[in-house]
Motif scaffolding. Sequence first.
Motif, mmCIF file in Angstrom:
data_model
loop_
_atom_site.group_PDB
_atom_site.id
_atom_site.type_symbol
_atom_site.label_atom_id
_atom_site.label_comp_id
_atom_site.label_asym_id
_atom_site.label_seq_id
_atom_site.Cartn_x
_atom_site.Cartn_y
_atom_site.Cartn_z
ATOM 1 N N GLN A 32 0.818 -1.211 0.000
ATOM 2 C CA GLN A 32 0.000 0.000 0.000
ATOM 3 C C GLN A 32 0.853 1.263 0.000
ATOM 4 N N VAL A 33 0.377 2.260 -0.729
ATOM 5 C CA VAL A 33 0.987 3.589 -0.754
ATOM 6 C C VAL A 33 -0.134 4.588 -0.488
ATOM 7 N N THR A 34 0.028 5.407 0.544
ATOM 8 C CA THR A 34 -0.951 6.446 0.853
ATOM 9 C C THR A 34 -0.325 7.795 0.556
ATOM 10 N N VAL A 35 -1.059 8.620 -0.181
ATOM 11 C CA VAL A 35 -0.569 9.926 -0.606
ATOM 12 C C VAL A 35 -1.495 11.003 -0.045
ATOM 13 N N SER A 36 -0.886 12.034 0.514
ATOM 14 C CA SER A 36 -1.638 13.176 1.034
ATOM 15 C C SER A 36 -0.996 14.442 0.489
ATOM 16 N N ARG A 37 -1.814 15.389 0.112
ATOM 17 C CA ARG A 37 -1.265 16.626 -0.454
ATOM 18 C C ARG A 37 -0.633 17.503 0.623
ATOM 19 N N TRP A 38 -1.316 17.685 1.737
ATOM 20 C CA TRP A 38 -0.776 18.505 2.823
ATOM 21 C C TRP A 38 -1.400 18.095 4.141
ATOM 22 N N ALA A 39 -0.789 18.561 5.230
ATOM 23 C CA ALA A 39 -1.274 18.215 6.561
ATOM 24 C C ALA A 39 -1.961 19.388 7.245
#
Length: 80
Positions: free
Chosen positions: A69-76
Motif C-alpha cells: 500500500q501507498v498512501t498519498v496526502s497533499r498537505w497536513a
Amino acid sequence: MKTRHVTLQSTGPGADLGLCHHTFGPPSGRKALYIQAALHAGEVPGLLVIQHLISALTRAEQDGELLHQVTVSRWANPLA
C-alpha cells in the motif's frame, strides 16, 4: 485507489476545510508507505510533484504492479 476525506473543524461561517488521502495497492500488502507533498497548503512545488505521482500510482495499480500500500496526502495543514 481508495480516497478518504477527513473533515476539519471550520474556522468560521462558509469555510469548508478538509484533508484528502489517496491509498493505492492491495490492503493485503505487508508494507506501507505514506507520502506527503507539503506540510502547509502554500508549498506549491511538492503539490505539483504529488499530482504526477498520483497519476503514476493510478496506472501502476490498474496494471497490478503494486505489491504494497501507498498512501498519498497533499498537505497536513490546509490553513497555514
